[in-house]
Design an enzyme around this catalytic site. Structure first.
Site, PDB file in Angstrom:
ATOM      1  CD  GLU A  70     -33.328  -2.997 118.128  1.00 48.70           C
ATOM      2  OE1 GLU A  70     -32.543  -4.041 118.068  1.00 48.70           O
ATOM      3  OE2 GLU A  70     -32.411  -1.930 118.160  1.00 48.70           O
ATOM      4  NE  ARG A 104     -32.475 -16.447 113.263  1.00 48.42           N
ATOM      5  CZ  ARG A 104     -32.750 -15.179 114.022  1.00 48.42           C
ATOM      6  NH1 ARG A 104     -32.612 -15.069 115.315  1.00 48.42           N
ATOM      7  NH2 ARG A 104     -32.834 -14.257 113.046  1.00 48.42           N
ATOM      8  CE  LYS A 142     -34.909  -6.461 113.134  1.00 51.55           C
ATOM      9  NZ  LYS A 142     -35.772  -5.843 114.237  1.00 51.55           N
TER      10      LYS A 142
HETATM   11  P1  ATP Z   1     -32.853 -10.179 113.005  1.00 56.61           P
HETATM   12  O1  ATP Z   1     -32.037 -11.331 113.492  1.00 56.61           O
HETATM   13  O2  ATP Z   1     -33.591 -10.362 111.632  1.00 56.61           O
HETATM   14  O3  ATP Z   1     -32.050  -8.982 112.849  1.00 56.61           O
HETATM   15  P2  ATP Z   1     -33.975  -9.814 115.308  1.00 56.61           P
HETATM   16  O4  ATP Z   1     -34.074 -10.822 116.223  1.00 56.61           O
HETATM   17  O5  ATP Z   1     -32.851  -8.815 115.949  1.00 56.61           O
HETATM   18  O6  ATP Z   1     -33.803  -9.951 113.814  1.00 56.61           O
HETATM   19  P3  ATP Z   1     -36.155  -8.525 116.779  1.00 56.61           P
HETATM   20  O7  ATP Z   1     -37.110  -7.329 116.222  1.00 56.61           O
HETATM   21  O8  ATP Z   1     -35.414  -8.563 117.732  1.00 56.61           O
HETATM   22  O9  ATP Z   1     -35.178  -8.997 115.393  1.00 56.61           O
HETATM   23  O10 ATP Z   1     -36.919  -9.840 116.704  1.00 56.61           O
HETATM   24  C1  ATP Z   1     -38.287  -9.708 117.250  1.00 56.61           C
HETATM   25  C2  ATP Z   1     -38.870 -11.001 117.762  1.00 56.61           C
HETATM   26  O11 ATP Z   1     -38.786 -11.924 116.408  1.00 56.61           O
HETATM   27  C3  ATP Z   1     -37.752 -11.750 118.498  1.00 56.61           C
HETATM   28  O12 ATP Z   1     -38.444 -12.467 119.638  1.00 56.61           O
HETATM   29  C4  ATP Z   1     -36.967 -12.766 117.843  1.00 56.61           C
HETATM   30  O13 ATP Z   1     -36.462 -13.732 118.666  1.00 56.61           O
HETATM   31  C5  ATP Z   1     -37.891 -13.180 116.653  1.00 56.61           C
HETATM   32  N1  ATP Z   1     -37.310 -13.494 115.313  1.00 56.61           N
HETATM   33  C6  ATP Z   1     -36.457 -12.805 114.752  1.00 56.61           C
HETATM   34  N2  ATP Z   1     -36.023 -13.641 113.717  1.00 56.61           N
HETATM   35  C7  ATP Z   1     -36.590 -14.496 113.645  1.00 56.61           C
HETATM   36  C8  ATP Z   1     -36.617 -15.907 112.886  1.00 56.61           C
HETATM   37  N3  ATP Z   1     -35.773 -16.068 111.656  1.00 56.61           N
HETATM   38  N4  ATP Z   1     -37.566 -17.039 113.304  1.00 56.61           N
HETATM   39  C9  ATP Z   1     -38.152 -16.897 114.167  1.00 56.61           C
HETATM   40  N5  ATP Z   1     -38.306 -15.656 115.096  1.00 56.61           N
HETATM   41  C10 ATP Z   1     -37.525 -14.838 114.705  1.00 56.61           C
HETATM   42 MG    MG Z   2     -32.990  -8.920 118.085  1.00 61.71          MG
END
Ligand code: ATP
Ligand code: MG
Length: 559
Positions: free
Chosen positions: A31, A257, A267
């Site tokens: 995102e 994760r 984020k």
């Molecule tokens: P955050 O939790 O940091 O706000 P998010 O999951 O909201 O991150 P996205 O942009 O939705 O951020 O993530 C894109 C992809 O990265 C998703 O498929 C998510 O599962 C993966 N992702 C996010 N954080 C991690 C992590 N710590 N380890 C592995 N994969 C991750």
């Molecule tokens: Mg997300």
């Protein structure tokens, strides 16, 4: 074929072997509401890695369904970071917003089938009606509207007749389902907000749950890999796929994760660190963002290596940040050129060295890699050495320079300290030394041994530099644990600026982004803040491998 095996690679291999899929198609779906962090790198390495290893493809898809938080700046940074990590989506760059019209039609399809309805409850009321893990939810009074009425209202939602938050479109599934995601999840909400790509074409936006699986289906994704928190959404993912005339049927798989000690990977929190000025920006060298790590001097290869070391599992774990530093050190040890830098300088005058003489001494660029060749470094009567390489009254285990003691200056000469000069306050300001001309190159013809080898710079030739030393951003290995406010765990001394450092003349105008080893001190990366004649270096990591030590001591580092 895969370089390694894990449960996801096993699933993909089996699906290809049985002919369920001819080719594997994955996607990385960020995102664009912030910069990518090292957790995302794990997901990128996994999705692009699997596609590469099995001869398939991986899409980059922006999950741009919430215009309130999304910006073009984030889109641009994400593309840059994925490329920097070493991956390429080719022509397969997509946006969930490309599918808004199709998603709208599918919402209409569900309304017509009596499987979606417009709800006039407020967000708070919807939450109250949702029930809990132990109690079923209650049905909305608007749940039994006719398809005709729902169609009319949904069209008018799209046309902009209603204010934000006044109505939503919900799937009509089961308000007493054990899985709360099944209790009539929201599919569309009203947001009068300008979207980075579709501008003001839409004022209703699909939810993650309604957009994600259908986007996968449109793109022919075979394996939709996401993190564990989406496990409970999988039945809903499948429900939409089963109830819509989608062109393909992707499957969702979840993995754990990445969590790192002394680090926060969210984020939302990273945005707060930026907005509240705890760091200078998303690419501050202390940030766990890919742009921050890059600026700090972490090579992409080291980050990919970490992802491989950590592997893919379904159990949550916390990886010690020392493991990342170990991976980075491993790459830099092979690749970084050796240079001399003095962070806290102390003057050395070699009294028996001719006043006007300058020698250009040959020094290896990388003792680990002969092909890196040599360079020359000027040597003269007045030198800088590191202040903590000298002690006036050395304790038993201090082998470096002290009064009356002889040491080697790397690739130069043996010198002996004869006299210490102090200022009025008693601070040592200069060492008076003599050198042995027979030890040129740093070895003695009579086999005499010294216990220490120091780095040095010719004072007349050295270039002034600023060096920033970094420590973990958070003092606690688990920031915010024990009910503390996360921000209380911030280390106020995570950055130390040393403004009176010196570096070799060749680094006066360094290649920004290049990481070198300052011998005996660590790895340092030239920062974009460098100006001609005023270089700035960020300490990437020190030379001490604390992770290897932790491993040797039998502590659990890798999961
Ligand atoms: P955050 O939790 O940091 O706000 P998010 O999951 O909201 O991150 P996205 O942009 O939705 O951020 O993530 C894109 C992809 O990265 C998703 O498929 C998510 O599962 C993966 N992702 C996010 N954080 C991690 C992590 N710590 N380890 C592995 N994969 C991750
Ligand atoms: Mg997300």
């Amino acid at each position: 074929m895969p370089e390694r095996s894990d449960f996801l690679r096993d699933i993909v291999a089996a699906d290809l072997a049985t002919g369920k899929h001819e080719t594997v198609v994955t996607r990385f779906p960020p995102e664009p509401n912030g910069y990518l962090h090292i957790g995302h790198a794990k997901s990128i390495c996994l999705n692009f890695g699997i596609a590469q290893e099995f001869g398939g493809r991986c899409h980059l898809r922006f999950d741009d369904t919430n215009p309130v938080k999304e910006e073009q700046e984030y889109i641009d940074s994400i593309e840059e970071d994925v490329r920097w990590l070493g991956f390429d989506w080719g022509e397969h760059l997509y946006y969930a917003s490309d599918y808004f019209e199709q998603l709208y039609e599918w919402a209409v399809h569900l309304i017509k089938a009596g499987k979606a309805y417009v709800d006039d409850l407020s967000a708070d009321e919807i939450r109250e009606h949702r029930g809990t893990l132990t109690e079923p939810g209650t049905e909305s009074p608007w749940r039994n509207r006719t398809p005709e009425e729902n169609l009319d209202l949904f069209e008018r939602m799209r046309a902009g007749e209603f204010p934000d938050g006044s109505r939503v479109l919900r799937a009509r599934i089961d308000m007493s389902a054990g899985n709360i995601n099944f209790r009539d999840p929201v599919m569309y909400r009203i947001l009068h907000s300008t979207h980075p790509r579709t501008a003001d074409a839409w004022c209703i936006y699909p939810s993650y749950d309604f957009a994600h699986g259908q986007s996968d289906a449109i793109e022919g994704i075979t394996h939709s890999i996401c993190t564990l928190e989406f496990q409970d959404h999988r039945p809903l993912y499948d429900w939409f796929i089963e109830n819509l005339p989608v062109p393909s049927t992707p499957r969702q798989y979840e993995f754990a994760r990445l969590n790192l000690t002394h680090t926060v990977l969210s984020k939302r929190v990273l945005l707060k660190l930026v907005n509240e000025g705890h760091v200078r920006g998303w690419d501050d060298p202390r940030m766990p963002t890919l742009s921050g790590l890059r600026r700090r001097g972490f090579p992409a290869e080291g980050i990919r290596d970490l992802a491989a070391m950590v592997g893919v599992a379904r159990a949550d774990s916390v990886v010690e940040i020392e493991m990342l530093e170990h991976a980075v050190r491993d790459v830099l040890n092979r690749t970084a050129l050796r240079r001399f830098g003095v962070i806290d300088p102390l003057k050395v005058v070699i009294e028996n060295y001719p006043e006007d003489q300058v020698e250009h001494l040959e020094v290896p660029n990388n003792p680990e890699d002969e092909s890196a060749g040599t360079r020359t470094v000027p040597f003269s009567r007045e030198l800088w050495i590191e202040r903590d390489d000298f002690m006036e009254e050395p304790p038993a285990k201090f082998f470096r320079l002290a009064p009356g003691r002889e040491v080697r200056l790397r690739s130069a000469y043996f010198i002996t300290c004869d006299r210490v000069v102090k200022d009025a306050a008693g601070t040592v300001v200069e060492l008076r030394c003599t050198y042995d001309p027979a030890t040129r190159g740093g070895s003695s013809p009579d086999g005499r041994k010294v216990k220490a080898t120091l780095h040095w710079l010719s004072a007349e030739h050295a270039a002034p530099a600023t060096v920033r030393l970094y420590d973990h951003l958070f003092t606690s290995p688990h920031p915010g644990s024990g009910g503390r406010d996360l921000f209380e765990d911030l280390d106020p001394d995570s950055e130390t600026v040393c403004a009176s450092a010196f570096v070799e003349p060749s680094l006066a105008e360094p290649v920004v982004g290049q990481t070198v080893q300052f011998e005996r001190l660590g790895y340092f990366c030239a920062d974009p803040d460098s100006a001609p004649g005023a270089p700035v270096f960020n300490r990437t990591v020190t030379l001490k491998d604390t992770w290897a030590k932790l491993q040797a001591a039998g502590r659990q580092g890798a999961p």
